[in-house]
Scaffold this active site. Sequence first.
Site, mmCIF file in Angstrom:
data_model
loop_
_atom_site.group_PDB
_atom_site.id
_atom_site.type_symbol
_atom_site.label_atom_id
_atom_site.label_comp_id
_atom_site.label_asym_id
_atom_site.label_seq_id
_atom_site.Cartn_x
_atom_site.Cartn_y
_atom_site.Cartn_z
ATOM 1 N N HIS A 82 0.590 -11.739 2.065
ATOM 2 C CA HIS A 82 -0.571 -10.885 1.371
ATOM 3 C C HIS A 82 -1.437 -11.731 0.527
ATOM 4 O O HIS A 82 -2.564 -11.965 0.705
ATOM 5 C CB HIS A 82 0.045 -9.819 0.782
ATOM 6 C CG HIS A 82 -0.991 -8.649 0.776
ATOM 7 N ND1 HIS A 82 -0.734 -7.268 0.396
ATOM 8 C CD2 HIS A 82 -2.046 -8.667 0.483
ATOM 9 C CE1 HIS A 82 -1.613 -6.595 0.280
ATOM 10 N NE2 HIS A 82 -2.712 -7.452 0.204
ATOM 11 N N TYR A 97 0.908 -1.232 0.057
ATOM 12 C CA TYR A 97 -0.126 0.112 -0.057
ATOM 13 C C TYR A 97 0.938 1.196 0.013
ATOM 14 O O TYR A 97 0.384 2.438 -0.199
ATOM 15 C CB TYR A 97 -0.825 -0.147 1.342
ATOM 16 C CG TYR A 97 -2.056 -1.135 1.368
ATOM 17 C CD1 TYR A 97 -2.134 -2.189 0.284
ATOM 18 C CD2 TYR A 97 -2.527 -1.321 2.524
ATOM 19 C CE1 TYR A 97 -3.106 -3.070 0.533
ATOM 20 C CE2 TYR A 97 -3.464 -2.345 2.781
ATOM 21 C CZ TYR A 97 -3.889 -3.287 1.649
ATOM 22 O OH TYR A 97 -4.478 -4.385 1.724
HETATM 23 N N1 LIG Z 1 -5.822 -8.709 1.974
HETATM 24 C C1 LIG Z 1 -6.031 -8.224 0.776
HETATM 25 O O1 LIG Z 1 -5.665 -8.786 -0.291
HETATM 26 C C2 LIG Z 1 -6.811 -6.944 0.692
HETATM 27 C C3 LIG Z 1 -7.538 -6.716 -0.361
HETATM 28 C C4 LIG Z 1 -8.223 -5.495 -0.271
HETATM 29 C C5 LIG Z 1 -8.412 -4.883 0.821
HETATM 30 N N2 LIG Z 1 -8.011 -5.015 1.814
HETATM 31 C C6 LIG Z 1 -7.882 -4.243 3.410
HETATM 32 O O2 LIG Z 1 -9.470 -4.422 3.276
HETATM 33 C C7 LIG Z 1 -9.717 -2.869 3.622
HETATM 34 C C8 LIG Z 1 -11.036 -2.614 3.313
HETATM 35 O O3 LIG Z 1 -11.239 -2.774 1.754
HETATM 36 P P1 LIG Z 1 -11.351 -1.559 0.657
HETATM 37 O O4 LIG Z 1 -10.492 -0.471 1.008
HETATM 38 O O5 LIG Z 1 -11.146 -2.387 -0.617
HETATM 39 O O6 LIG Z 1 -12.816 -1.247 0.714
HETATM 40 P P2 LIG Z 1 -14.108 -1.041 1.542
HETATM 41 O O7 LIG Z 1 -14.001 -0.982 2.863
HETATM 42 O O8 LIG Z 1 -15.070 -2.243 1.178
HETATM 43 O O9 LIG Z 1 -14.833 0.275 1.110
HETATM 44 C C9 LIG Z 1 -14.239 1.568 1.146
HETATM 45 C C10 LIG Z 1 -15.195 2.440 0.475
HETATM 46 O O10 LIG Z 1 -16.221 2.458 1.206
HETATM 47 C C11 LIG Z 1 -16.616 3.817 1.763
HETATM 48 N N3 LIG Z 1 -17.256 3.690 3.012
HETATM 49 C C12 LIG Z 1 -16.747 3.562 4.374
HETATM 50 N N4 LIG Z 1 -17.523 3.423 5.284
HETATM 51 C C13 LIG Z 1 -18.738 3.851 4.942
HETATM 52 C C14 LIG Z 1 -19.978 4.139 5.304
HETATM 53 N N5 LIG Z 1 -20.386 3.863 6.490
HETATM 54 N N6 LIG Z 1 -21.159 4.452 4.496
HETATM 55 C C15 LIG Z 1 -20.758 4.637 3.186
HETATM 56 N N7 LIG Z 1 -19.622 4.356 2.612
HETATM 57 C C16 LIG Z 1 -18.613 3.867 3.430
HETATM 58 C C17 LIG Z 1 -15.379 4.542 1.744
HETATM 59 O O11 LIG Z 1 -15.519 6.005 1.752
HETATM 60 P P3 LIG Z 1 -14.697 6.909 2.802
HETATM 61 O O12 LIG Z 1 -13.522 6.733 2.718
HETATM 62 O O13 LIG Z 1 -15.535 8.311 2.057
HETATM 63 O O14 LIG Z 1 -15.569 6.756 3.855
HETATM 64 C C18 LIG Z 1 -14.612 3.796 0.768
HETATM 65 O O15 LIG Z 1 -15.127 4.545 -0.433
HETATM 66 C C19 LIG Z 1 -8.443 -2.020 2.493
HETATM 67 O O16 LIG Z 1 -8.413 -0.772 2.931
HETATM 68 C C20 LIG Z 1 -7.325 -3.243 3.086
HETATM 69 O O17 LIG Z 1 -6.777 -2.590 4.498
HETATM 70 C C21 LIG Z 1 -6.894 -6.093 2.093
#
Ligand SMILES: NC(=O)c1ccc[n+]([C@@H]2O[C@H](COP(=O)([O-])OP(=O)(O)OC[C@H]3O[C@@H](n4cnc5c(N)ncnc54)[C@H](OP(=O)(O)O)[C@@H]3O)[C@@H](O)[C@H]2O)c1
Length: 282
Positions: free
Chosen positions: A109, A51
């Site tokens: 990862h 990241y």
């Molecule tokens: N291990 C892996 O391979 C892997 C892969 C992908 C992700 N991850 C981890 O998982 C985390 C989460 O996944 P992600 O970042 O892909 O996406 P996510 O958490 O599914 O979605 C993030 C989006 O949702 C919005 N959001 C958050 N809370 C909200 C709410 N209460 N109401 C409405 N919208 C909301 C955020 O906007 P705002 O920022 O404006 O609130 C952002 O646009 C990542 O950041 C990372 O740390 C791990």
Amino acid sequence: MQESHYFETNDGERLPKIGLGTVYIKGAKGVQSTLSAIQNGYRLIDTSTNYNNEGMVGEAIRRSSVPREEFIISSKLPGEVHAYDKAIMMIQESLYRMGLDYFDKYLIHWPLPKQDKYVEAWQALVDAQKFGLIKSIGVSNFLEEHLDRIIEETGVVPATNQIERHPYFNNNELVRVNKERGILTEGWSPFGRDKVDVLGIDVLKEIGEKYGKSSAQVVLRWNIDNDVLTVAKSASPENQRANLDVFDFSLTPEEIEKINALDKGEPGRVEGQHPNEYEEFD
Ligand SMILES: NC(=O)c1ccc[n+]([C@@H]2O[C@H](COP(=O)([O-])OP(=O)(O)OC[C@H]3O[C@@H](n4cnc5c(N)ncnc54)[C@H](OP(=O)(O)O)[C@@H]3O)[C@@H](O)[C@H]2O)c1
């Protein structure tokens, strides 16, 4: 009795049920939004070398007035360093980048089965835990065959497996596989990132109306009620607060079933990131 806000891992760590995801959060702006999350009560922060923001997370920890021992800081080993010596050095380098002495939690990862070095990488995490560099060791995006292979070859069961999970791709079979082996599931992309319109689903809105909660809060509760830790990304203070405000209601078995029924199988994945195909090398 008040519900616990923590899960216990098989290697003795206590992990908050909701953690902060940090994908795309970086630089000075990232420090501000991570500090806001810390002020709003987040203690588990999920980052990764891939990241490019481990420095930012370390900076936010230092600038907050919260003692180091209250945090659960988690990072992830990149695919290019699965070889044992490289993996150990990467863990040390990540700690230097963050300005920390140890990780509370650290994951491989992706398994990258075509490279076939994930057993070596796992042995490096097992040893790094013995060296005191990591408290709790786990994996991410590991399928049943990958889990069984590292357990068989090293005798060490991962504490957690962080996998894609949201209503359009609930990954319930892998959640079951994890549970069967005593591995805590962490769900990533709970809201489908910005690529899948999870939060617009009518079923979630209807359930949310009953409890005075948003679709996002219903998804987080669905995870908690299934013993799944969620890593949810939010840079907005309002959403950060809302995502922690999920401990005053719970879903009925029928509501959980309704959400489970939204699953689309493979086509429901965020980005076609099948763990046997996906390779990350940057
Ligand atoms: N291990 C892996 O391979 C892997 C892969 C992908 C992700 N991850 C981890 O998982 C985390 C989460 O996944 P992600 O970042 O892909 O996406 P996510 O958490 O599914 O979605 C993030 C989006 O949702 C919005 N959001 C958050 N809370 C909200 C709410 N209460 N109401 C409405 N919208 C909301 C955020 O906007 P705002 O920022 O404006 O609130 C952002 O646009 C990542 O950041 C990372 O740390 C791990």
